[in-house]
Design a protein around this motif. Structure first.
Motif, PDB file in Angstrom:
ATOM      1  N   GLU B  63      71.201  15.848  29.668  1.00 24.14           N
ATOM      2  CA  GLU B  63      70.691  16.025  28.312  1.00 24.14           C
ATOM      3  C   GLU B  63      70.606  14.689  27.601  1.00 24.14           C
ATOM      4  OE1 GLU B  63      72.390  20.461  27.145  1.00 24.14           O
ATOM      5  OE2 GLU B  63      73.120  18.706  26.079  1.00 24.14           O
ATOM      6  N   CYS B  64      69.808  14.662  26.563  1.00 28.40           N
ATOM      7  CA  CYS B  64      69.791  13.500  25.688  1.00 28.40           C
ATOM      8  C   CYS B  64      70.050  14.000  24.278  1.00 28.40           C
ATOM      9  CB  CYS B  64      68.440  12.801  25.760  1.00 28.40           C
ATOM     10  SG  CYS B  64      68.308  11.444  24.601  1.00 28.40           S
ATOM     11  N   MET B 199      64.483   5.161  29.885  1.00 27.71           N
ATOM     12  CA  MET B 199      65.358   6.295  29.597  1.00 27.71           C
ATOM     13  C   MET B 199      64.773   7.584  30.137  1.00 27.71           C
ATOM     14  SD  MET B 199      66.547   5.097  25.826  1.00 27.71           S
ATOM     15  CE  MET B 199      67.476   6.520  25.307  1.00 27.71           C
ATOM     16  N   ARG B 203      66.625   9.950  32.779  1.00 33.99           N
ATOM     17  CA  ARG B 203      66.905  11.341  32.459  1.00 33.99           C
ATOM     18  C   ARG B 203      66.543  12.243  33.630  1.00 33.99           C
ATOM     19  NH1 ARG B 203      64.975  13.239  28.178  1.00 33.99           N
ATOM     20  NH2 ARG B 203      65.031  15.182  29.332  1.00 33.99           N
ATOM     21  N   THR B 208      72.957  11.154  31.490  1.00 35.23           N
ATOM     22  CA  THR B 208      73.127  11.745  30.173  1.00 35.23           C
ATOM     23  C   THR B 208      73.073  10.666  29.100  1.00 35.23           C
ATOM     24  OG1 THR B 208      74.636  13.253  31.287  1.00 35.23           O
ATOM     25  CG2 THR B 208      74.598  13.335  28.888  1.00 35.23           C
ATOM     26  N   PHE B 209      72.438  10.969  27.993  1.00 38.65           N
ATOM     27  CA  PHE B 209      72.354  10.010  26.891  1.00 38.65           C
ATOM     28  C   PHE B 209      72.906  10.601  25.601  1.00 38.65           C
ATOM     29  CE2 PHE B 209      69.276   8.279  29.772  1.00 38.65           C
ATOM     30  CZ  PHE B 209      69.324   6.902  29.549  1.00 38.65           C
ATOM     31  N   LEU B 222      62.417  11.463  23.038  1.00 42.12           N
ATOM     32  CA  LEU B 222      63.502  11.384  24.007  1.00 42.12           C
ATOM     33  C   LEU B 222      64.461  12.559  23.999  1.00 42.12           C
ATOM     34  CD1 LEU B 222      64.597   7.683  23.702  1.00 42.12           C
ATOM     35  CD2 LEU B 222      63.867   8.811  25.792  1.00 42.12           C
ATOM     36  N   ALA B 223      64.853  12.976  22.784  1.00 39.06           N
ATOM     37  CA  ALA B 223      66.002  13.867  22.678  1.00 39.06           C
ATOM     38  C   ALA B 223      65.674  15.264  23.192  1.00 39.06           C
ATOM     39  CB  ALA B 223      66.468  13.930  21.233  1.00 39.06           C
TER      40      ALA B 223
END
Lengths: 274, 251
Positions: B63-64, B199, B203, B208-209, B222-223
């Motif tokens: 997940e981010c 990123m 992913r 994980t971010f 991104l999220a």
């Protein structure tokens, strides 16, 4: 993969030591870096590792041997007796302030990344220890010069050597955490070290201390270490300094215990305290 | 529960605003001892400030999570606790895997050291042995785009160069979890694109971010999840495609 717990409790000693081992690479990099920085932009570079103890020995044998005329009844060459005391003292008086300033001096790193903070004082002392080792090599050359051969007692040399390093590390650990909270200590320590030089048998032997003061004098952990080093390197010199060595081990352990407790209790809070 | 990698449980962080009870020098400390006043740091003072209050969150592998919220809402505090820079006052976090964090600019670079030397120092602190770093060195230099300055002390770096190198190192230590605090806003557009691309690629490799950003565009790109912090408390959390972002923008 294992879970790692992040909470507000201070870590246990065992767990902390495991982490120190895990992050040992950081110490290596820091030590190498300190050596590089210390001699960067100097003309002689690494040769200073030799020059510094050499100059120290020259000055000390001049001051104590020639000027003060302390030369006593020993059959051992007097400069060797002095070197045996001055080399450890020089190391101690450099390593302790370096260890003390190591945490505050690295706040910019501490505030950005995690690693067990004890690495910083340990690495700082280790850098001075390298100079310390070089100084002993020069001492060996000095022995050759005087045609002097140490006796069997030399097998105990590594023990006293190690004890001095341990002492410097634990004093460094303790002072470094105190320094984060009470910066007063920065001004106090150089002054204490000046006094320390006179109550440490660096430029003389502890035989010169009157008998009734010997016990009090031996509370200084450096007394036992330096007398022990002299005993091991100089053919037993004045006999084995049993009392001062015993006292010295006890005080080193006591300081070590206090230092470890203080450090573990404060380690996590360093950033908030600074 | 199986693939949860970060499990945040009731985390609180308290700061004392008035420093009355915190002895700053030996003198004040000794004075308080003589007066018999409590000298303990933990004495609750009148003015306390809860930077975080009972925050509970879970992040799964791959997940981010983007933390959003106004200045002072506790986002950075949470990232610092996650990175083990400061301890929580109460509550705990469980983490699985190695964390590489980039908090503000320059993750603990030493100003006197050159870029090259800092690569190894930083790598060691992020838990990457020197041999590994040596192998990845070229890739790091390449990614950062500061190869001309690798032998210059980083004190002469611009903030952009700083962050480029820092990100390049963190990106190449193979950490399982990456924590980024407002890092992307420092580099130029080209470098931001590079990071975003990196990123997204990471992913897909189940990295994980957790990041803090005020840039809604990069969050949207991104999220996968967002968590909205308000005055130290978790206001809302959920998938990024829910309408949390709209509500946050509206408020």
């Amino acid at each position: 993969m294992r879970w790692r717990l992040i909470d507000g409790h201070p870590p246990g000693l065992l767990e902390y030591c495991r982490e120190l081992h895990q992050y040992r690479e950081v110490a290596y990099v820091l030590i190498r870096r300190d050596l590089i920085i210390r001699f960067r932009q100097t003309y002689f570079g690494l040769a200073w590792l030799l020059f510094k103890p050499l100059m120290l020995m020259a000055v000390m044998s001049f001051a104590f041997g020639f000027l003060a005329g302390f030369d006593s009844s020993h059959s051992t060459p007097y400069p060797l007796i002095i070197f045996c005391g001055v080399i450890p003292w020089y190391f101690f008086s450099n390593a302790v302030p370096d260890g003390m300033n190591s945490l505050l001096g690295h706040m910019h790193i501490i505030q950005k990344t995690y690693f067990p903070r004890a690495i910083l004082p340990i690495a700082a002392v280790a850098v001075d220890a390298i100079e310390f080792i070089v100084a002993w090599l020069l001492f060996a050359l000095g022995c050759l010069w005087f045609g002097y051969l140490p006796g069997w007692q030399i097998v105990c040399f590594p023990l006293f050597f190690l004890q001095l390093i341990v002492l410097c590390v634990v004093v460094g650990l303790l002072l470094s955490v105190i320094n984060v909270r009470f910066r007063d200590i920065r001004n106090l320590v150089p002054f204490l070290l000046t006094i320390g030089f006179f109550v440490t048998p660096a430029g003389y032997t502890s035989m010169r201390i009157p008998n009734q003061w010997q016990l009090l004098y031996a509370l200084n952990p450096l007394v036992g270490i330096i007398e022990g080093l002299r005993w091991s390197l100089l053919n037993g010199l004045d006999g084995f300094p049993l009392i001062s060595v015993g006292f010295s081990i006890a005080t080193t352990l006591a300081i070590g215990l206090i230092a470890m407790r203080q450090f573990l209790a404060t380690d996590k809070d360093l950033v908030d305290l600074a | 529960m199986s693939n949860v990698v970060i499990d945040i449980n009731n985390v609180c962080k308290r700061y004392a605003l008035s420093h009355q009870h915190r002895p700053d020098s030996l003198k004040t400390w000794l004075k308080s001892l003589v007066k018999g006043a409590a000298s303990d740091v933990d004495t609750p003072s009148e003015e306390e400030f809860w930077a975080l209050k009972n925050v509970s969150l879970q992040v799964r592998q791959g997940e981010c999570l983007a933390l959003i919220g106004k200045n002072g809402s506790g986002k950075s505090t949470l990232l610092k606790i996650l990175s083990r820079i400061i301890p929580p006052t109460s509550g705990h976090i469980r983490v699985r895997g190695r964390i590489a964090s980039l908090l503000e600019v320059g993750t603990g670079f030493h100003p006197e050291l050159t870029g090259r030397e800092n690569v190894f120092l930083n790598g060691a602190m992020l838990g990457c042995p020197e041999q590994e770093m040596r192998r990845r060195f070229d890739a790091i230099v390449d990614f950062s785009g500061v190869e001309r300055f690798m032998d210059t002390p980083v004190k002469h770096y611009s903030s952009g160069m700083y962050v480029r190198l820092a990100y390049a190192i963190a990106a190449h230590v193979n950490a399982d979890i990456m924590i980024l605090d407002e890092v992307l806003s420092v580099g130029d557009a080209e470098f931001q694109r590079k990071c975003l691309g990196h990123m997204q690629k990471q992913r897909s490799e189940h990295r994980t971010f957790v990041l803090v950003s005020h840039n809604m565009e990069s969050i949207k790109r991104l999220a996968t999840h967002v968590a909205w912090l308000r005055e130290g408390q978790l206001c809302e959390a959920g998938p990024a495609d829910s309408d949390i972002l709209q509500r946050y923008a509206a408020c």
